[in-house]
Design an enzyme around this catalytic site. Structure first.
Site, PDB file in Angstrom:
ATOM      1  N   GLU A 263       0.832  -1.207   0.000  1.00  0.00           N
ATOM      2  CA  GLU A 263       0.000   0.000   0.000  1.00  0.00           C
ATOM      3  C   GLU A 263       0.868   1.259   0.000  1.00  0.00           C
ATOM      4  OE1 GLU A 263      -2.994   0.305  -0.687  1.00  0.00           O
ATOM      5  OE2 GLU A 263      -3.829  -1.681  -0.389  1.00  0.00           O
TER       6      GLU A 263
ATOM      7  N   CYS B 141     -14.389  -0.051 -14.461  1.00  0.00           N
ATOM      8  CA  CYS B 141     -14.943   1.284 -14.179  1.00  0.00           C
ATOM      9  C   CYS B 141     -13.806   2.305 -14.266  1.00  0.00           C
ATOM     10  CB  CYS B 141     -15.603   1.290 -12.801  1.00  0.00           C
ATOM     11  SG  CYS B 141     -16.613   2.747 -12.546  1.00  0.00           S
TER      12      CYS B 141
ATOM     13  N   CYS C  12     -19.161  -0.319 -19.132  1.00  0.00           N
ATOM     14  CA  CYS C  12     -20.379  -0.613 -18.366  1.00  0.00           C
ATOM     15  C   CYS C  12     -21.030  -1.924 -18.807  1.00  0.00           C
ATOM     16  CB  CYS C  12     -21.370   0.545 -18.483  1.00  0.00           C
ATOM     17  SG  CYS C  12     -20.715   2.072 -17.781  1.00  0.00           S
TER      18      CYS C  12
ATOM     19  N   CYS D 237     -19.759  -4.785 -16.851  1.00  0.00           N
ATOM     20  CA  CYS D 237     -19.663  -4.544 -15.406  1.00  0.00           C
ATOM     21  C   CYS D 237     -20.725  -5.334 -14.636  1.00  0.00           C
ATOM     22  CB  CYS D 237     -19.849  -3.048 -15.146  1.00  0.00           C
ATOM     23  SG  CYS D 237     -19.753  -2.648 -13.398  1.00  0.00           S
TER      24      CYS D 237
ATOM     25  N   CYS E 228     -26.222   0.497 -11.120  1.00  0.00           N
ATOM     26  CA  CYS E 228     -25.418   1.714 -11.132  1.00  0.00           C
ATOM     27  C   CYS E 228     -26.230   2.926 -11.626  1.00  0.00           C
ATOM     28  CB  CYS E 228     -24.212   1.492 -12.044  1.00  0.00           C
ATOM     29  SG  CYS E 228     -23.191   2.941 -12.187  1.00  0.00           S
TER      30      CYS E 228
HETATM   31  S1  SF4 Z   1     -21.858   0.288 -14.595  1.00  0.00           S
HETATM   32 FE1  SF4 Z   1     -21.308   1.884 -13.114  1.00  0.00          FE
HETATM   33  S2  SF4 Z   1     -19.797   0.885 -11.831  1.00  0.00           S
HETATM   34 FE2  SF4 Z   1     -19.960  -0.339 -13.670  1.00  0.00          FE
HETATM   35  S3  SF4 Z   1     -18.400   0.433 -15.086  1.00  0.00           S
HETATM   36 FE3  SF4 Z   1     -20.284   1.545 -15.529  1.00  0.00          FE
HETATM   37  S4  SF4 Z   1     -20.152   3.378 -14.293  1.00  0.00           S
HETATM   38 FE4  SF4 Z   1     -18.676   1.954 -13.425  1.00  0.00          FE
END
Ligand code: SF4
Length: 331
Positions: A40, A186, A193, A196, A202
Protein backbone atom coordinates in the site's frame (compact mmCIF):
# COMPACT_ATOMS: atom_id res chain seq x y z
CA UNK A 1 -30.60 -3.33 -3.83
CA UNK A 2 -27.17 -2.31 -2.59
CA UNK A 3 -26.65 -5.54 -0.60
CA UNK A 4 -27.34 -7.50 -3.78
CA UNK A 5 -24.97 -5.24 -5.71
CA UNK A 6 -22.27 -5.96 -3.12
CA UNK A 7 -22.85 -9.71 -3.53
CA UNK A 8 -22.61 -9.38 -7.30
CA UNK A 9 -19.33 -7.51 -7.02
CA UNK A 10 -17.88 -10.07 -4.59
CA UNK A 11 -18.94 -12.90 -6.88
CA UNK A 12 -17.28 -11.15 -9.82
CA UNK A 13 -14.15 -10.67 -7.71
CA UNK A 14 -14.00 -14.35 -6.79
CA UNK A 15 -13.72 -15.15 -10.51
CA UNK A 16 -11.67 -12.23 -11.79
CA UNK A 17 -9.43 -11.02 -8.97
CA UNK A 18 -6.07 -9.77 -10.16
CA UNK A 19 -3.23 -12.05 -9.07
CA UNK A 20 -0.79 -9.78 -7.26
CA UNK A 21 2.16 -10.80 -5.09
CA UNK A 22 0.84 -8.89 -2.05
CA UNK A 23 -2.61 -10.44 -2.22
CA UNK A 24 -4.29 -13.52 -0.75
CA UNK A 25 -6.81 -15.10 -3.18
CA UNK A 26 -10.47 -14.05 -2.61
CA UNK A 27 -12.15 -15.64 0.41
CA UNK A 28 -8.92 -17.30 1.59
CA UNK A 29 -6.62 -16.73 4.55
CA UNK A 30 -5.71 -13.13 5.14
CA UNK A 31 -2.47 -11.67 3.85
CA UNK A 32 0.39 -10.84 6.23
CA UNK A 33 0.13 -7.23 7.42
CA UNK A 34 3.76 -6.58 6.40
CA UNK A 35 3.00 -7.37 2.75
CA UNK A 36 -0.25 -5.39 2.74
CA UNK A 37 1.37 -2.37 4.37
CA UNK A 38 4.48 -2.44 2.16
CA UNK A 39 2.41 -2.75 -1.03
CA UNK A 40 0.00 0.00 0.00
CA UNK A 41 2.86 2.40 0.73
CA UNK A 42 4.53 1.57 -2.60
CA UNK A 43 1.28 1.87 -4.57
CA UNK A 44 0.62 5.45 -3.47
CA UNK A 45 1.00 7.53 -6.67
CA UNK A 46 2.70 4.58 -8.40
CA UNK A 47 1.29 1.98 -10.81
CA UNK A 48 0.90 -1.74 -10.14
CA UNK A 49 3.22 -2.50 -13.07
CA UNK A 50 6.00 -0.36 -11.58
CA UNK A 51 5.49 -1.57 -8.04
CA UNK A 52 5.33 -5.34 -8.68
CA UNK A 53 9.06 -6.02 -9.39
CA UNK A 54 10.15 -3.48 -6.77
CA UNK A 55 7.89 -5.07 -4.14
CA UNK A 56 9.34 -8.50 -4.90
CA UNK A 57 12.90 -7.17 -4.58
CA UNK A 58 12.11 -5.49 -1.29
CA UNK A 59 10.58 -8.69 0.03
CA UNK A 60 13.55 -10.76 -1.06
CA UNK A 61 15.96 -8.41 0.73
CA UNK A 62 13.80 -7.83 3.80
CA UNK A 63 11.26 -10.64 4.16
CA UNK A 64 9.89 -9.36 7.47
CA UNK A 65 9.21 -6.03 9.09
CA UNK A 66 11.95 -6.84 11.64
CA UNK A 67 14.48 -7.35 8.85
CA UNK A 68 13.43 -4.03 7.29
CA UNK A 69 13.68 -2.27 10.65
CA UNK A 70 17.24 -3.56 11.09
CA UNK A 71 18.44 -2.27 7.68
CA UNK A 72 20.25 1.06 7.39
CA UNK A 73 18.51 4.18 6.05
CA UNK A 74 21.00 4.30 3.15
CA UNK A 75 20.26 0.71 2.06
CA UNK A 76 16.50 1.27 2.10
CA UNK A 77 16.63 4.66 0.38
CA UNK A 78 18.91 3.21 -2.32
CA UNK A 79 16.48 0.32 -2.89
CA UNK A 80 13.63 2.84 -3.09
CA UNK A 81 15.45 4.99 -5.66
CA UNK A 82 13.39 5.66 -8.78
CA UNK A 83 10.02 5.05 -7.09
CA UNK A 84 9.68 8.75 -6.25
CA UNK A 85 7.81 10.43 -3.40
CA UNK A 86 10.70 9.79 -1.05
CA UNK A 87 8.85 10.93 2.05
CA UNK A 88 7.14 7.54 1.75
CA UNK A 89 10.47 5.73 2.10
CA UNK A 90 11.46 7.77 5.14
CA UNK A 91 8.08 7.09 6.75
CA UNK A 92 8.45 3.42 5.85
CA UNK A 93 11.74 3.27 7.75
CA UNK A 94 10.36 5.05 10.84
CA UNK A 95 7.22 2.96 10.80
CA UNK A 96 9.10 -0.37 10.45
CA UNK A 97 11.21 0.51 13.48
CA UNK A 98 8.18 1.42 15.61
CA UNK A 99 6.45 -1.84 14.62
CA UNK A 100 9.57 -3.93 15.35
CA UNK A 101 9.96 -2.17 18.70
CA UNK A 102 6.37 -2.89 19.73
CA UNK A 103 6.64 -6.53 18.58
CA UNK A 104 4.34 -6.47 15.54
CA UNK A 105 1.53 -4.61 13.80
CA UNK A 106 -1.44 -3.46 15.85
CA UNK A 107 -4.71 -4.92 14.55
CA UNK A 108 -7.15 -2.05 14.85
CA UNK A 109 -7.65 0.79 12.40
CA UNK A 110 -7.32 3.38 15.20
CA UNK A 111 -3.97 2.00 16.42
CA UNK A 112 -2.62 1.61 12.88
CA UNK A 113 -3.48 5.26 12.31
CA UNK A 114 -1.04 6.19 15.10
CA UNK A 115 1.96 4.69 13.25
CA UNK A 116 4.32 7.10 11.43
CA UNK A 117 3.17 7.85 7.90
CA UNK A 118 -0.02 5.75 8.01
CA UNK A 119 -2.84 7.96 6.74
CA UNK A 120 -6.54 7.15 6.93
CA UNK A 121 -6.49 5.14 3.70
CA UNK A 122 -3.48 2.92 4.50
CA UNK A 123 -4.65 2.26 8.07
CA UNK A 124 -8.08 1.20 6.79
CA UNK A 125 -6.56 -0.95 4.01
CA UNK A 126 -4.24 -2.84 6.41
CA UNK A 127 -7.02 -3.23 9.00
CA UNK A 128 -9.50 -4.59 6.43
CA UNK A 129 -7.19 -6.71 4.25
CA UNK A 130 -4.75 -8.08 6.84
CA UNK A 131 -6.90 -8.18 9.98
CA UNK A 132 -10.42 -8.60 8.60
CA UNK A 133 -11.64 -5.46 10.40
CA UNK A 134 -14.76 -3.70 9.08
CA UNK A 135 -12.76 -0.74 7.80
CA UNK A 136 -13.43 1.12 4.53
CA UNK A 137 -10.31 2.13 2.57
CA UNK A 138 -11.20 4.71 -0.08
CA UNK A 139 -8.60 5.25 -2.77
CA UNK A 140 -9.27 6.92 -6.12
CA UNK A 141 -10.54 3.70 -7.74
CA UNK A 142 -12.93 2.98 -4.87
CA UNK A 143 -14.09 6.60 -4.80
CA UNK A 144 -14.89 6.51 -8.51
CA UNK A 145 -16.84 3.24 -8.32
CA UNK A 146 -18.89 4.36 -5.32
CA UNK A 147 -19.53 7.82 -6.79
CA UNK A 148 -20.85 6.25 -9.98
CA UNK A 149 -22.90 3.47 -8.41
CA UNK A 150 -24.63 5.95 -6.09
CA UNK A 151 -24.54 8.90 -8.52
CA UNK A 152 -22.73 11.20 -6.11
CA UNK A 153 -20.40 14.11 -6.77
CA UNK A 154 -19.70 15.23 -3.21
CA UNK A 155 -16.73 13.53 -1.54
CA UNK A 156 -18.23 13.42 1.95
CA UNK A 157 -21.35 11.78 0.53
CA UNK A 158 -19.20 9.20 -1.28
CA UNK A 159 -17.48 8.29 2.00
CA UNK A 160 -20.82 7.98 3.76
CA UNK A 161 -22.31 5.85 0.97
CA UNK A 162 -19.23 3.57 0.98
CA UNK A 163 -19.67 2.98 4.73
CA UNK A 164 -23.29 1.94 4.28
CA UNK A 165 -22.47 -0.26 1.27
CA UNK A 166 -19.47 -2.17 2.70
CA UNK A 167 -20.54 -5.75 3.63
CA UNK A 168 -19.70 -6.65 7.25
CA UNK A 169 -17.09 -9.40 7.56
CA UNK A 170 -15.86 -9.07 3.94
CA UNK A 171 -14.32 -5.59 4.10
CA UNK A 172 -10.90 -6.65 2.75
CA UNK A 173 -12.21 -8.60 -0.23
CA UNK A 174 -14.79 -5.93 -1.00
CA UNK A 175 -12.17 -3.18 -0.97
CA UNK A 176 -9.97 -5.18 -3.34
CA UNK A 177 -12.99 -5.99 -5.53
CA UNK A 178 -13.73 -2.25 -5.84
CA UNK A 179 -10.07 -1.47 -6.52
CA UNK A 180 -9.96 -4.10 -9.31
CA UNK A 181 -13.24 -2.91 -10.82
CA UNK A 182 -11.99 0.68 -10.83
CA UNK A 183 -8.69 -0.36 -12.43
CA UNK A 184 -10.09 -2.60 -15.16
CA UNK A 185 -13.78 -1.87 -15.90
CA UNK A 186 -14.94 1.28 -14.18
CA UNK A 187 -12.03 3.21 -15.65
CA UNK A 188 -11.79 7.01 -15.38
CA UNK A 189 -12.45 7.38 -19.11
CA UNK A 190 -14.65 5.11 -21.18
CA UNK A 191 -15.84 2.74 -18.48
CA UNK A 192 -16.85 -0.69 -19.79
CA UNK A 193 -20.38 -0.61 -18.37
CA UNK A 194 -21.58 -3.48 -20.55
CA UNK A 195 -19.05 -5.82 -18.92
CA UNK A 196 -19.66 -4.54 -15.41
CA UNK A 197 -21.30 -6.74 -12.76
CA UNK A 198 -22.93 -3.58 -11.35
CA UNK A 199 -24.51 -2.32 -14.56
CA UNK A 200 -28.08 -2.97 -13.32
CA UNK A 201 -27.37 -1.28 -9.97
CA UNK A 202 -25.42 1.71 -11.13
CA UNK A 203 -27.05 5.13 -11.11
CA UNK A 204 -24.44 6.76 -13.33
CA UNK A 205 -24.78 4.00 -15.94
CA UNK A 206 -28.56 4.45 -15.95
CA UNK A 207 -28.14 8.19 -16.45
CA UNK A 208 -25.58 7.49 -19.22
CA UNK A 209 -23.19 9.95 -17.59
CA UNK A 210 -20.60 7.73 -15.90
CA UNK A 211 -17.81 10.05 -17.03
CA UNK A 212 -19.31 12.90 -14.96
CA UNK A 213 -18.66 11.07 -11.65
CA UNK A 214 -16.88 11.87 -9.45
CA UNK A 215 -16.80 15.63 -10.09
CA UNK A 216 -13.44 16.68 -11.48
CA UNK A 217 -11.15 18.74 -9.34
CA UNK A 218 -9.70 21.83 -10.95
CA UNK A 219 -5.97 21.53 -11.40
CA UNK A 220 -3.89 24.40 -10.09
CA UNK A 221 -1.00 25.60 -12.24
CA UNK A 222 2.26 24.24 -10.83
CA UNK A 223 4.83 26.84 -9.79
CA UNK A 224 8.24 26.74 -11.40
CA UNK A 225 11.54 26.63 -9.53
CA UNK A 226 15.24 26.65 -10.39
CA UNK A 227 18.25 24.81 -9.02
CA UNK A 228 21.98 24.55 -9.55
CA UNK A 229 23.79 21.20 -9.50
CA UNK A 230 27.58 21.00 -9.61
CA UNK A 231 28.82 18.70 -12.33
CA UNK A 232 32.20 17.52 -11.01
CA UNK A 233 33.63 14.80 -13.16
CA UNK A 234 37.04 13.19 -13.13
CA UNK A 235 37.43 10.57 -15.85
CA UNK A 236 34.92 7.82 -15.24
CA UNK A 237 33.75 9.17 -11.90
CA UNK A 238 31.33 11.88 -10.81
CA UNK A 239 31.12 13.51 -7.38
CA UNK A 240 27.93 12.72 -5.48
CA UNK A 241 26.66 13.83 -2.12
CA UNK A 242 23.72 13.06 0.13
CA UNK A 243 20.81 15.46 0.53
CA UNK A 244 19.90 16.68 4.04
CA UNK A 245 17.79 14.13 5.93
CA UNK A 246 14.74 16.41 6.09
CA UNK A 247 12.85 17.86 3.15
CA UNK A 248 12.30 16.83 -0.44
CA UNK A 249 14.41 13.80 -1.51
CA UNK A 250 15.75 13.80 2.08
CA UNK A 251 18.68 11.46 2.64
CA UNK A 252 18.91 10.47 -1.04
CA UNK A 253 22.08 10.39 -3.13
CA UNK A 254 22.34 13.54 -5.25
CA UNK A 255 24.54 15.85 -7.27
CA UNK A 256 25.91 18.57 -4.98
CA UNK A 257 24.54 22.10 -5.19
CA UNK A 258 22.81 24.88 -3.25
CA UNK A 259 19.12 24.95 -2.27
CA UNK A 260 16.62 25.52 -5.04
CA UNK A 261 14.78 28.81 -5.35
CA UNK A 262 12.16 30.74 -7.29
CA UNK A 263 14.62 32.96 -9.18
CA UNK A 264 16.60 31.76 -12.15
CA UNK A 265 20.28 31.92 -11.08
CA UNK A 266 22.79 33.50 -13.42
CA UNK A 267 25.02 30.65 -14.50
CA UNK A 268 26.52 29.16 -17.59
CA UNK A 269 25.20 25.60 -17.45
CA UNK A 270 26.47 22.62 -19.41
CA UNK A 271 22.88 21.40 -19.58
CA UNK A 272 19.46 21.99 -18.03
CA UNK A 273 17.24 19.16 -16.94
CA UNK A 274 13.53 19.88 -16.41
CA UNK A 275 11.76 17.70 -13.86
CA UNK A 276 8.14 17.60 -12.74
CA UNK A 277 7.39 17.11 -9.06
CA UNK A 278 3.80 16.89 -7.83
CA UNK A 279 3.71 20.48 -6.63
CA UNK A 280 6.19 22.26 -8.89
CA UNK A 281 8.46 21.90 -11.87
CA UNK A 282 12.20 22.36 -11.56
CA UNK A 283 14.87 23.46 -14.00
CA UNK A 284 18.07 21.92 -12.67
CA UNK A 285 21.06 23.69 -14.23
CA UNK A 286 24.17 21.51 -14.39
CA UNK A 287 27.23 23.68 -13.93
CA UNK A 288 30.74 22.21 -14.35
CA UNK A 289 33.23 22.53 -11.50
CA UNK A 290 36.65 21.05 -11.15
CA UNK A 291 36.87 20.17 -7.44
CA UNK A 292 34.39 18.91 -4.83
CA UNK A 293 33.20 21.62 -2.43
CA UNK A 294 31.21 19.53 0.03
CA UNK A 295 31.24 16.05 1.56
CA UNK A 296 30.50 13.17 -0.74
CA UNK A 297 32.09 10.41 -2.76
CA UNK A 298 33.40 9.60 -6.20
CA UNK A 299 30.85 7.43 -7.96
CA UNK A 300 31.91 5.30 -10.91
CA UNK A 301 29.69 6.18 -13.88
CA UNK A 302 29.28 2.53 -14.77
CA UNK A 303 27.98 1.87 -11.23
CA UNK A 304 25.36 4.65 -11.29
CA UNK A 305 22.49 2.14 -11.21
CA UNK A 306 23.64 1.04 -7.72
CA UNK A 307 24.10 4.56 -6.35
CA UNK A 308 20.49 4.89 -5.18
CA UNK A 309 19.90 8.07 -7.16
CA UNK A 310 16.34 9.36 -7.44
CA UNK A 311 15.00 9.87 -10.97
CA UNK A 312 15.72 13.62 -10.93
CA UNK A 313 19.47 13.12 -10.54
CA UNK A 314 19.70 9.99 -12.67
CA UNK A 315 18.16 11.88 -15.60
CA UNK A 316 20.18 15.02 -14.87
CA UNK A 317 23.39 12.98 -15.09
CA UNK A 318 22.25 11.41 -18.36
CA UNK A 319 21.55 14.93 -19.59
CA UNK A 320 25.03 16.17 -18.60
CA UNK A 321 26.74 13.18 -20.21
CA UNK A 322 24.75 13.70 -23.42
CA UNK A 323 25.69 17.41 -23.41
CA UNK A 324 29.36 16.53 -22.98
CA UNK A 325 29.14 14.20 -25.97
CA UNK A 326 27.21 16.72 -28.08
CA UNK A 327 27.76 20.25 -26.75
CA UNK A 328 25.46 21.67 -29.43
CA UNK A 329 22.47 20.06 -27.72
CA UNK A 330 23.25 21.50 -24.32
CA UNK A 331 20.87 23.81 -22.43
S1 SF4 B 1 -21.86 0.29 -14.59
FE1 SF4 B 1 -21.31 1.88 -13.11
S2 SF4 B 1 -19.80 0.88 -11.83
FE2 SF4 B 1 -19.96 -0.34 -13.67
S3 SF4 B 1 -18.40 0.43 -15.09
FE3 SF4 B 1 -20.28 1.55 -15.53
S4 SF4 B 1 -20.15 3.38 -14.29
FE4 SF4 B 1 -18.68 1.95 -13.43
Amino acid sequence: MHAKAADRLLHHYSNHARVLPWRAPPGQARQEPYKVWLSEVMLQQTTVATVTPRFLRFLERWPTVDALAAASDEEILAEWAGLGYYARARNLISCARVIAERGGFPGSEAELRQLPGLGAYTAAAVAAIAFGADAVPIDTNVERVVARVFGLTDRAEVTEAARTWWPAGRAGDFAQACMDLGASICRPRQPLCQSCPLKDDCRAAKLGTAHAFPARKLKKARPHRFGLAWWIRQGDHVWLTRRPAQGLLGGMAALPGPEWGDERPSANPLAIHRHGFTHFTLDLMLVPRTEPTEEGWWQALKGLADAGLPTLYRRAIECALAAEREPRLAA
